[in-house]
Write an enzyme that holds these catalytic residues in place. Structure first.
Site, PDB file in Angstrom:
ATOM      1  N   VAL A   1     101.994 124.768  -7.703  1.00 44.19           N
ATOM      2  CA  VAL A   1     100.562 124.683  -8.009  1.00 44.19           C
ATOM      3  C   VAL A   1     100.330 125.360  -9.360  1.00 44.19           C
ATOM      4  O   VAL A   1     100.839 126.465  -9.596  1.00 44.19           O
ATOM      5  CB  VAL A   1      99.726 125.376  -6.910  1.00 44.19           C
ATOM      6  N   GLY A   2      99.605 124.697 -10.232  1.00 42.47           N
ATOM      7  CA  GLY A   2      99.326 125.257 -11.556  1.00 42.47           C
ATOM      8  C   GLY A   2      98.006 126.007 -11.592  1.00 42.47           C
ATOM      9  O   GLY A   2      97.454 126.412 -10.562  1.00 42.47           O
ATOM     10  N   ASP A   3      97.479 126.175 -12.791  1.00 41.14           N
ATOM     11  CA  ASP A   3      96.244 126.941 -12.975  1.00 41.14           C
ATOM     12  C   ASP A   3      94.987 126.121 -12.699  1.00 41.14           C
ATOM     13  O   ASP A   3      93.930 126.690 -12.406  1.00 41.14           O
ATOM     14  CB  ASP A   3      96.164 127.459 -14.416  1.00 41.14           C
TER      15      ASP A   3
ATOM     16  N   THR B   1      96.028 116.924 -18.853  1.00 34.05           N
ATOM     17  CA  THR B   1      95.013 117.442 -17.946  1.00 34.05           C
ATOM     18  C   THR B   1      93.628 117.124 -18.495  1.00 34.05           C
ATOM     19  O   THR B   1      93.430 117.107 -19.715  1.00 34.05           O
ATOM     20  CB  THR B   1      95.204 118.977 -17.852  1.00 34.05           C
TER      21      THR B   1
ATOM     22  N   GLY C   1     100.526 126.166 -16.816  1.00 31.29           N
ATOM     23  CA  GLY C   1      99.694 126.775 -15.787  1.00 31.29           C
ATOM     24  C   GLY C   1     100.155 128.149 -15.331  1.00 31.29           C
ATOM     25  O   GLY C   1      99.321 129.019 -15.049  1.00 31.29           O
TER      26      GLY C   1
ATOM     27  N   GLY D   1      97.226 123.786 -20.374  1.00 28.92           N
ATOM     28  CA  GLY D   1      98.400 124.465 -20.931  1.00 28.92           C
ATOM     29  C   GLY D   1      99.372 124.772 -19.810  1.00 28.92           C
ATOM     30  O   GLY D   1      99.195 124.279 -18.690  1.00 28.92           O
TER      31      GLY D   1
HETATM   32  N1  ASP Z   1      97.628 123.362 -16.783  1.00 29.75           N
HETATM   33  C1  ASP Z   1      98.311 122.255 -16.155  1.00 29.75           C
HETATM   34  C2  ASP Z   1      99.267 122.793 -15.118  1.00 29.75           C
HETATM   35  O1  ASP Z   1      99.987 123.718 -15.416  1.00 29.75           O
HETATM   36  C3  ASP Z   1      99.079 121.404 -17.113  1.00 29.75           C
HETATM   37  C4  ASP Z   1      98.391 121.044 -18.403  1.00 29.75           C
HETATM   38  O2  ASP Z   1      97.264 121.422 -18.641  1.00 29.75           O
HETATM   39  O3  ASP Z   1      99.012 120.328 -19.191  1.00 29.75           O
HETATM   40  O4  ASP Z   1      99.335 122.250 -14.052  1.00 29.75           O
END
Ligand code: ASP
Length: 354
Positions: A244-246, A215, A269, A267
């Site tokens: 959907v992530g964070d 990311t 999400g 991280g």
């Molecule tokens: N935060 C992102 C998600 O969960 C993934 C990542 O940051 O590696 O979509």
């Protein structure tokens, strides 16, 4: 005979399953792997005007070939320089973070824009968000398929709609109507992300790939002392369609308030959403009067691991203090100080290369 989209999807899932069994691969493309070194957290840096990150991860120093290392440093430097030029020219932190993130979205080494990971159906679904600290306006998009630079679409949602978050087909159509560059799914393809999907299908789960470029995000402070933050991602490899992530969730993956902090997270999400990670850092600064490095460490190093995940963040306060906490062994990041000094960090504890 024309193949309908649902049928094409079913066929692609079938093809993926067969590929898993046979370990076949699609044609090669120029993907490069990124690794970051094992180590501890980083101390705060003062006098920063822009910072970017390329995901939290962990591989020992020395794992990168010189070519790989160069590719990552060059990408980070290009993003930083692009954002810094905006600030130096008297532009806004909002413009700076959007432009810096666009550079990383266009680079196939990161999990955002070109180079994004695949979902369980072998598609790319992209998430992004942006926030202006002065007004606390924000825009976000989730699960977009055909928008080349999701971060610019997120900004367009903020500036040209009455909404904060748009998802899926509607978001892609909104992009078309507003002149945001439209593209086909093939554009996002890289061989190494495809290989990662095949591996993940073997394990049958959605995975973060902590050892490779992830990311992306940016935070910036402009000459008017205004902060902004932006984050963009392809999410998790082998994620369910529609997950959907964070990253597009304001207060979870991204937050900016010019009185407290601009922060972009990376991280797992789901846990960053449950922990309302980005806003929590701002709240600790605003209500508990914590300095940025303590607030960010409290959330990233204590709260998020306690909820069951690892990750990292870049957090910049209105005085230009940058914190880069991570509970992973590393966080790919870089920053520019007021006097124009550019530093990129692929490994924990490394001394500035120049
Ligand atoms: N935060 C992102 C998600 O969960 C993934 C990542 O940051 O590696 O979509």
């Amino acid at each position: 005979m024309a193949i309908s989209r649902p049928r094409a999807l079913r066929l692609s899932v079938l093809a993926l399953t067969l590929l898993c069994l046979s370990s076949a691969v699609r044609p090669a493309d120029a993907g490069t792997e990124v690794f970051v070194a094992a180590g501890s957290g980083s101390s705060p840096v003062r006098g920063v005007v822009i910072a970017v990150h390329g995901g939290a991860g962990s591989l020992p120093e020395g794992s990168l070939t010189p070519e790989q290392e160069k590719a990552y440093r060059t990408a980070l430097e290009k993003a930083l320089r692009t954002g810094y030029d905006v600030i130096r020219g008297g532009g806004s932190s909002l413009d700076a973070v959007e432009r810096a993130v666009r550079v990383l979205e266009d680079d196939p080494n990161f999990n955002a824009g070109k180079g994004a990971v695949f979902n369980t159906d072998g598609e790319h679904e992209l998430d992004a968000s942006i926030m202006e600290g002065r007004t606390q306006r924000s825009g976000a998009v989730a699960g977009v398929h055909n928008t080349r630079n999701p971060i610019s679409l997120a900004r367009m949602v903020m500036e040209r709609s009455n909404h904060v978050l748009m998802a899926g087909r509607g978001a892609d159509i909104f992009a078309l109507r507003n002149g945001v560059a439209y593209t086909t799914q093939d554009y996002f393809f890289t061989q190494r992300r495809w290989d990662a999907l095949i591996r993940a299908k073997g394990g049958q789960s959605a995975t973060r790939e902590p050892d490779i470029g992830g990311t992306v995000g940016a935070v910036a402070l402009d000459g008017d002392r205004q902060l902004a933050a932006a984050t963009s991602t392809g999410g998790l490899t082998n994620k369910l369609v529609g997950r959907v992530g964070d990253s597009p969730i304001i207060g979870a993956g991204t937050y900016a308030n010019s009185r407290t902090v601009a922060i972009s997270c990376t991280g797992t999400g789901e846990v960053f959403i449950r922990g309302v990670a980005a806003h929590d850092v701002s709240a600790l600064i605003e209500y508990a009067r914590m300095p940025v490095e303590r607030a960010a460490a409290t959330v990233i190093n204590d709260k998020i691991p306690a909820l069951g995940a690892t990750g990292g963040a870049i957090a910049l306060d209105p005085k230009g203090t940058l914190a880069t906490p991570h509970s992973t062994a590393g966080l790919i990041n870089g920053y520019v100080t007021r006097d124009g000094k550019i530093v990129t960090r692929l490994y924990d504890g490394e001394t500035p290369p120049r």
